[in-house]
Design a protein around this motif. Structure first.
Motif, PDB file in Angstrom:
ATOM      1  N   ALA A  96      -7.580   5.608   7.923  1.00 42.53           N
ATOM      2  CA  ALA A  96      -6.963   4.281   7.249  1.00 42.53           C
ATOM      3  C   ALA A  96      -5.272   4.739   7.492  1.00 42.53           C
ATOM      4  CB  ALA A  96      -7.454   4.114   6.024  1.00 42.53           C
ATOM      5  N   LEU A  97      -4.701   3.782   7.477  1.00 44.24           N
ATOM      6  CA  LEU A  97      -3.275   3.723   7.429  1.00 44.24           C
ATOM      7  C   LEU A  97      -2.871   2.713   6.236  1.00 44.24           C
ATOM      8  CD1 LEU A  97      -2.212   3.131  11.117  1.00 44.24           C
ATOM      9  CD2 LEU A  97      -2.798   5.189   9.888  1.00 44.24           C
ATOM     10  N   VAL A  98      -2.328   3.259   4.851  1.00 45.94           N
ATOM     11  CA  VAL A  98      -2.059   2.679   3.979  1.00 45.94           C
ATOM     12  C   VAL A  98      -0.781   2.829   3.203  1.00 45.94           C
ATOM     13  CG1 VAL A  98      -4.630   2.613   3.302  1.00 45.94           C
ATOM     14  CG2 VAL A  98      -3.297   4.472   2.457  1.00 45.94           C
ATOM     15  N   HIS A  99      -0.063   2.933   4.008  1.00 43.90           N
ATOM     16  CA  HIS A  99       1.492   3.359   3.389  1.00 43.90           C
ATOM     17  C   HIS A  99       2.161   2.395   3.080  1.00 43.90           C
ATOM     18  CE1 HIS A  99       1.429   2.711   8.059  1.00 43.90           C
ATOM     19  NE2 HIS A  99       2.423   1.969   7.748  1.00 43.90           N
ATOM     20  N   LYS A 100       1.633   1.058   3.163  1.00 42.67           N
ATOM     21  CA  LYS A 100       2.505  -0.191   2.510  1.00 42.67           C
ATOM     22  C   LYS A 100       1.460  -0.668   1.594  1.00 42.67           C
ATOM     23  CE  LYS A 100       5.843  -3.289   3.801  1.00 42.67           C
ATOM     24  NZ  LYS A 100       6.831  -3.900   4.695  1.00 42.67           N
ATOM     25  N   VAL A 124      -4.006  14.302   4.995  1.00 44.41           N
ATOM     26  CA  VAL A 124      -3.349  13.082   4.128  1.00 44.41           C
ATOM     27  C   VAL A 124      -1.828  13.263   4.686  1.00 44.41           C
ATOM     28  CG1 VAL A 124      -2.626  12.150   2.122  1.00 44.41           C
ATOM     29  CG2 VAL A 124      -4.488  13.145   2.204  1.00 44.41           C
ATOM     30  N   PHE A 125      -1.253  12.225   5.468  1.00 41.03           N
ATOM     31  CA  PHE A 125       0.033  12.087   6.452  1.00 41.03           C
ATOM     32  C   PHE A 125       0.828  11.259   5.390  1.00 41.03           C
ATOM     33  CE2 PHE A 125      -2.641  13.118  10.170  1.00 41.03           C
ATOM     34  CZ  PHE A 125      -1.656  13.769  10.605  1.00 41.03           C
ATOM     35  N   CYS A 126       2.190  11.565   5.968  1.00 48.98           N
ATOM     36  CA  CYS A 126       3.209  10.448   5.797  1.00 48.98           C
ATOM     37  C   CYS A 126       4.085  10.390   7.276  1.00 48.98           C
ATOM     38  CB  CYS A 126       4.554  11.162   4.720  1.00 48.98           C
ATOM     39  SG  CYS A 126       5.819  10.086   4.612  1.00 48.98           S
ATOM     40  N   ASN A 127       4.230   9.364   7.582  1.00 46.46           N
ATOM     41  CA  ASN A 127       4.776   9.324   8.984  1.00 46.46           C
ATOM     42  C   ASN A 127       3.969   9.651   9.997  1.00 46.46           C
ATOM     43  OD1 ASN A 127       7.230   7.992   8.458  1.00 46.46           O
ATOM     44  ND2 ASN A 127       8.164  10.125   7.770  1.00 46.46           N
ATOM     45  N   ALA A 128       2.600   9.453   9.980  1.00 48.08           N
ATOM     46  CA  ALA A 128       1.683   9.928  11.014  1.00 48.08           C
ATOM     47  C   ALA A 128       1.831   9.240  12.263  1.00 48.08           C
ATOM     48  CB  ALA A 128       0.185   9.442  10.768  1.00 48.08           C
ATOM     49  N   MET A 131       1.977   5.234  -3.824  1.00 43.03           N
ATOM     50  CA  MET A 131       1.476   6.310  -4.823  1.00 43.03           C
ATOM     51  C   MET A 131       0.075   5.976  -5.157  1.00 43.03           C
ATOM     52  SD  MET A 131       3.967   8.552  -4.810  1.00 43.03           S
ATOM     53  CE  MET A 131       4.551   9.676  -6.055  1.00 43.03           C
ATOM     54  N   ASP A 132      -0.496   5.089  -5.516  1.00 41.22           N
ATOM     55  CA  ASP A 132      -1.999   4.870  -5.701  1.00 41.22           C
ATOM     56  C   ASP A 132      -2.736   5.509  -4.962  1.00 41.22           C
ATOM     57  OD1 ASP A 132      -1.237   3.232  -8.055  1.00 41.22           O
ATOM     58  OD2 ASP A 132      -0.824   1.500  -6.883  1.00 41.22           O
ATOM     59  N   ALA A 133      -2.085   5.331  -3.457  1.00 39.49           N
ATOM     60  CA  ALA A 133      -3.258   6.042  -2.362  1.00 39.49           C
ATOM     61  C   ALA A 133      -3.171   7.406  -2.398  1.00 39.49           C
ATOM     62  CB  ALA A 133      -2.703   5.594  -1.109  1.00 39.49           C
ATOM     63  N   VAL A 134      -1.844   8.083  -2.942  1.00 36.86           N
ATOM     64  CA  VAL A 134      -1.888   9.370  -2.934  1.00 36.86           C
ATOM     65  C   VAL A 134      -2.911   9.968  -4.214  1.00 36.86           C
ATOM     66  CG1 VAL A 134      -0.265  11.339  -3.584  1.00 36.86           C
ATOM     67  CG2 VAL A 134       0.387   9.331  -2.188  1.00 36.86           C
ATOM     68  N   LEU A 135      -3.005   9.145  -5.286  1.00 35.88           N
ATOM     69  CA  LEU A 135      -3.943   9.609  -6.119  1.00 35.88           C
ATOM     70  C   LEU A 135      -5.217   9.588  -5.888  1.00 35.88           C
ATOM     71  CD1 LEU A 135      -4.450  10.511  -9.265  1.00 35.88           C
ATOM     72  CD2 LEU A 135      -4.300   8.160  -9.874  1.00 35.88           C
ATOM     73  N   LYS A 136      -5.597   8.364  -5.039  1.00 37.52           N
ATOM     74  CA  LYS A 136      -6.970   8.554  -4.610  1.00 37.52           C
ATOM     75  C   LYS A 136      -7.452   9.524  -3.803  1.00 37.52           C
ATOM     76  CE  LYS A 136     -10.080   4.860  -2.837  1.00 37.52           C
ATOM     77  NZ  LYS A 136     -10.989   5.002  -4.118  1.00 37.52           N
ATOM     78  N   VAL A 167     -16.903  15.394  12.823  1.00 38.12           N
ATOM     79  CA  VAL A 167     -15.914  14.173  12.795  1.00 38.12           C
ATOM     80  C   VAL A 167     -14.666  14.558  11.814  1.00 38.12           C
ATOM     81  CG1 VAL A 167     -15.867  11.942  11.395  1.00 38.12           C
ATOM     82  CG2 VAL A 167     -17.495  12.438  12.940  1.00 38.12           C
ATOM     83  N   CYS A 168     -13.611  14.231  12.082  1.00 35.76           N
ATOM     84  CA  CYS A 168     -12.351  14.289  11.298  1.00 35.76           C
ATOM     85  C   CYS A 168     -11.880  13.195  10.718  1.00 35.76           C
ATOM     86  CB  CYS A 168     -11.240  15.206  12.161  1.00 35.76           C
ATOM     87  SG  CYS A 168     -11.784  16.714  12.703  1.00 35.76           S
ATOM     88  N   SER A 169     -11.133  13.050   9.699  1.00 40.16           N
ATOM     89  CA  SER A 169     -10.515  11.899   9.014  1.00 40.16           C
ATOM     90  C   SER A 169      -8.982  12.221   8.487  1.00 40.16           C
ATOM     91  CB  SER A 169     -11.364  11.865   7.546  1.00 40.16           C
ATOM     92  OG  SER A 169     -11.205  10.692   6.952  1.00 40.16           O
ATOM     93  N   SER A 170      -8.350  11.054   8.351  1.00 38.25           N
ATOM     94  CA  SER A 170      -7.188  11.146   7.999  1.00 38.25           C
ATOM     95  C   SER A 170      -6.714   9.809   7.322  1.00 38.25           C
ATOM     96  CB  SER A 170      -5.929  11.632   9.094  1.00 38.25           C
ATOM     97  OG  SER A 170      -6.192  10.443  10.207  1.00 38.25           O
ATOM     98  N   VAL A 171      -5.815  10.264   6.479  1.00 40.02           N
ATOM     99  CA  VAL A 171      -5.188   8.933   5.760  1.00 40.02           C
ATOM    100  C   VAL A 171      -3.693   8.966   5.604  1.00 40.02           C
ATOM    101  CG1 VAL A 171      -5.345   7.492   3.753  1.00 40.02           C
ATOM    102  CG2 VAL A 171      -7.256   8.500   4.492  1.00 40.02           C
ATOM    103  N   ASN A 172      -2.858   7.692   6.357  1.00 34.12           N
ATOM    104  CA  ASN A 172      -1.468   7.887   5.929  1.00 34.12           C
ATOM    105  C   ASN A 172      -1.048   6.996   4.857  1.00 34.12           C
ATOM    106  OD1 ASN A 172       0.896   8.512   7.504  1.00 34.12           O
ATOM    107  ND2 ASN A 172       1.412   6.518   7.459  1.00 34.12           N
ATOM    108  N   VAL A 173      -0.427   7.765   3.975  1.00 34.43           N
ATOM    109  CA  VAL A 173      -0.129   7.126   2.706  1.00 34.43           C
ATOM    110  C   VAL A 173       1.444   6.977   2.470  1.00 34.43           C
ATOM    111  CG1 VAL A 173      -1.909   8.129   1.509  1.00 34.43           C
ATOM    112  CG2 VAL A 173       0.292   9.569   1.645  1.00 34.43           C
ATOM    113  N   GLY A 174       2.332   6.998   3.449  1.00 31.94           N
ATOM    114  CA  GLY A 174       3.728   7.038   3.359  1.00 31.94           C
ATOM    115  C   GLY A 174       4.580   6.985   4.660  1.00 31.94           C
ATOM    116  N   SER A 175       5.535   6.318   4.631  1.00 31.97           N
ATOM    117  CA  SER A 175       6.458   6.436   5.777  1.00 31.97           C
ATOM    118  C   SER A 175       8.021   6.216   5.357  1.00 31.97           C
ATOM    119  CB  SER A 175       5.963   5.415   6.676  1.00 31.97           C
ATOM    120  OG  SER A 175       6.768   4.023   6.262  1.00 31.97           O
ATOM    121  N   THR A 176       8.847   6.618   6.329  1.00 32.99           N
ATOM    122  CA  THR A 176      10.315   6.538   5.953  1.00 32.99           C
ATOM    123  C   THR A 176      10.491   4.867   5.722  1.00 32.99           C
ATOM    124  OG1 THR A 176      10.854   8.361   7.118  1.00 32.99           O
ATOM    125  CG2 THR A 176      12.580   6.820   6.796  1.00 32.99           C
ATOM    126  N   ARG A 177      10.086   4.004   6.551  1.00 32.07           N
ATOM    127  CA  ARG A 177      10.161   2.720   6.642  1.00 32.07           C
ATOM    128  C   ARG A 177       9.662   1.958   5.269  1.00 32.07           C
ATOM    129  NH1 ARG A 177      13.035   0.713  11.086  1.00 32.07           N
ATOM    130  NH2 ARG A 177      13.273  -1.128   9.650  1.00 32.07           N
TER     131      ARG A 177
END
Length: 454
Positions: free
Chosen positions: A118-122, A190-194, A160-165, A145-155
């Motif tokens: 999931a991409l939830v950076h915004k 957990v990614f930033c700028n995936a 931070m709610d997603a980071v805690l989750k 199966v592998c999983s990833s969630v993007n919680v932030g980006s430069t733009r």
């Protein structure tokens, strides 16, 4: 640019003596046509799409290995972030889709499947929330199966709610697989700028700007770089060292370019990117830490490590872009603790700490990777580690990530043993002074001033 016979001969020597390999051929697949209101119908569509599109992936890769003599260590599939195809379903648990992905991957013989993501950076949609809530169970009942969630980006800044989750989910995933060395957390990042064309796990997914089927290739060769540096005189200056790394990266990338070109041609799929990342293995001599020590650092983690890694990462990228016009993904040097024999030794000797690893992530390709921490590490501490790493990525406009594994029931000095390419991870001490306020403030950390680029 043509591949010459001399280059092929030199490459074969790298394979036989210095652990050069194609780390992965990853088939990226668009699954948007699989959406359905019925989760079970959607799961069947996902299975059918994957098995049909990837039917010839493994046989083709094995044929290329035989013809060119270069090992292809992993064959993988990455798919559209699963949350993006789930808006229509009323199902709360998306695990059936992960099970279908796992079953399809096993049917076609690949090693890993990425994209339970999931991409939830915004912000997070209802489907994103379902996906995140499903991660612990989904990774517990599947193997590959592998999983990833993007919680932030430069733009966008950092959600931070997603980071805690995700801090909670990492802990829950480790607990759900405690009987298997907490491996679930080792398949979650957990990614930033995936980036959308990364062929490496656990963070691979098929981005929205991609074609329906794309072949992305990841090349690795830390053993080759280490061998070249070992042959340099001890008094060689750093410019000479950097040039040697750059020239070696060029040669490694040329091998990957050949394999990527052939794989995409034979499968009839678009050629995507070539990711030149020095991805280590637990095998002796195939270590990024040992490259840093060959440059002259006493032991990985000691003073000078971050500077040596910065030079290594930069030289690898410069050599890669000269060898292929398709270099992308992450491309640089990875520093996963459990997957690197030199990193493991440094952590066990106390030379390498999580704080030093965090400093190193400012200049490496990704971030804190395959790090085991005590099982009783608090959620607030995990939150802080993720938030710190995301801040590095956001401010510096680079990809950063956290793949951290709470070792349930274990403490500092013990270890998690995953086997194979994932190696083993010594449980490392963690700073316990995270506090209880910061993690629960919530909201969004605003994007930095350097996000205003238009």
């Amino acid at each position: 640019m043509q591949i010459t016979p001399a280059e092929i001969a030199e490459t074969l020597a790298m394979v036989s003596k210095q652990n050069l390999d194609i780390r992965t051929i990853t088939l990226g697949l668009n699954l948007r046509s699989c959406t359905d209101t019925d989760i079970n119908v959607m799961a069947r569509k996902v299975y059918d799409r994957m098995t049909s599109a990837a039917e010839r992936l493994v046989p083709t890769a094995e044929q290329l290995e035989r013809e060119f003599g270069i090992p292809i260590v992993n064959k993988r599939i990455s798919v559209t972030p699963i949350a993006e195809i789930c808006a229509a379903t009323d199902a709360e648990d998306l695990t059936p889709l992960a099970v279908a992905m796992d079953k399809a991957g096993k049917e076609v013989g690949v090693d890993f499947v990425g994209g339970f993501s999931a991409l939830v950076h915004k912000g997070a949609t209802a489907a994103d929330m379902k996906l995140m809530n499903s991660i612990p169970h989904a990774l517990a009942v599947t193997d590959n199966v592998c999983s990833s969630v993007n919680v932030g980006s430069t733009r966008a800044g950092i959600n931070m709610d997603a980071v805690l989750k995700m801090a909670h989910i990492i802990k829950e995933t480790a607990e759900a697989t405690a009987d298997r060395q907490c491996i679930g957390a080792g398949k979650l990042v957990v990614f930033c700028n995936a980036v959308e064309d990364n062929p490496f796990m656990a963070g691979a997914f098929h981005g929205s700007g991609e074609a329906d089927e794309v072949i992305n290739v990841g090349v690795s060769g830390p053993g080759v770089v280490r061998a070249v540096l070992s042959d340099l005189p001890k008094d060689a200056d750093l410019t000479t060292v950097a040039e040697a790394i750059k020239a070696t990266a060029f040669k490694i990338t040329r091998a990957g370019e050949l394999m990527a070109r052939e794989a995409s041609s034979r499968l009839g799929y678009q050629q995507g990117i070539l990711d030149l990342s020095l991805a280590p293995t637990p095998a002796e001599g195939d270590s990024v830490a040992e490259i840093l020590e060959a440059i002259g650092v006493g032991q990985c983690g000691g003073p000078g490590t971050t500077a040596a890694l910065a030079m290594l990462n930069d030289a690898v990228k410069k050599g890669g872009v000269m060898a292929s016009s398709s270099v992308g993904g992450l491309s640089g040097a990875f520093i996963p603790v459990s997957e690197d024999a030199g990193m493991i030794r440094a952590a066990e000797d106390g030379a390498l700490s999580i704080e030093k690893l965090e400093a190193m992530t400012c200049v490496c390709s990704v971030g804190l990777d395959m790090i085991a921490v005590p099982g009783d590490t608090s959620v607030e501490t995990l939150f802080g580690i993720i938030a710190d790493e995301c801040a590095i990525g956001m401010i510096n406009n680079k990809t950063t990530a956290v793949r951290i594994i709470p070792a349930i029931g274990k403490s500092v000095g013990e270890q998690l043993d995953f086997g194979g390419l994932l190696g083993y991870a010594p449980v490392m001490p963690v700073n316990q002074f995270a506090g209880t306020v910061f993690a629960h403030r919530g909201g969004k950390m605003p994007a930095p001033l350097n996000s205003l680029k238009n």
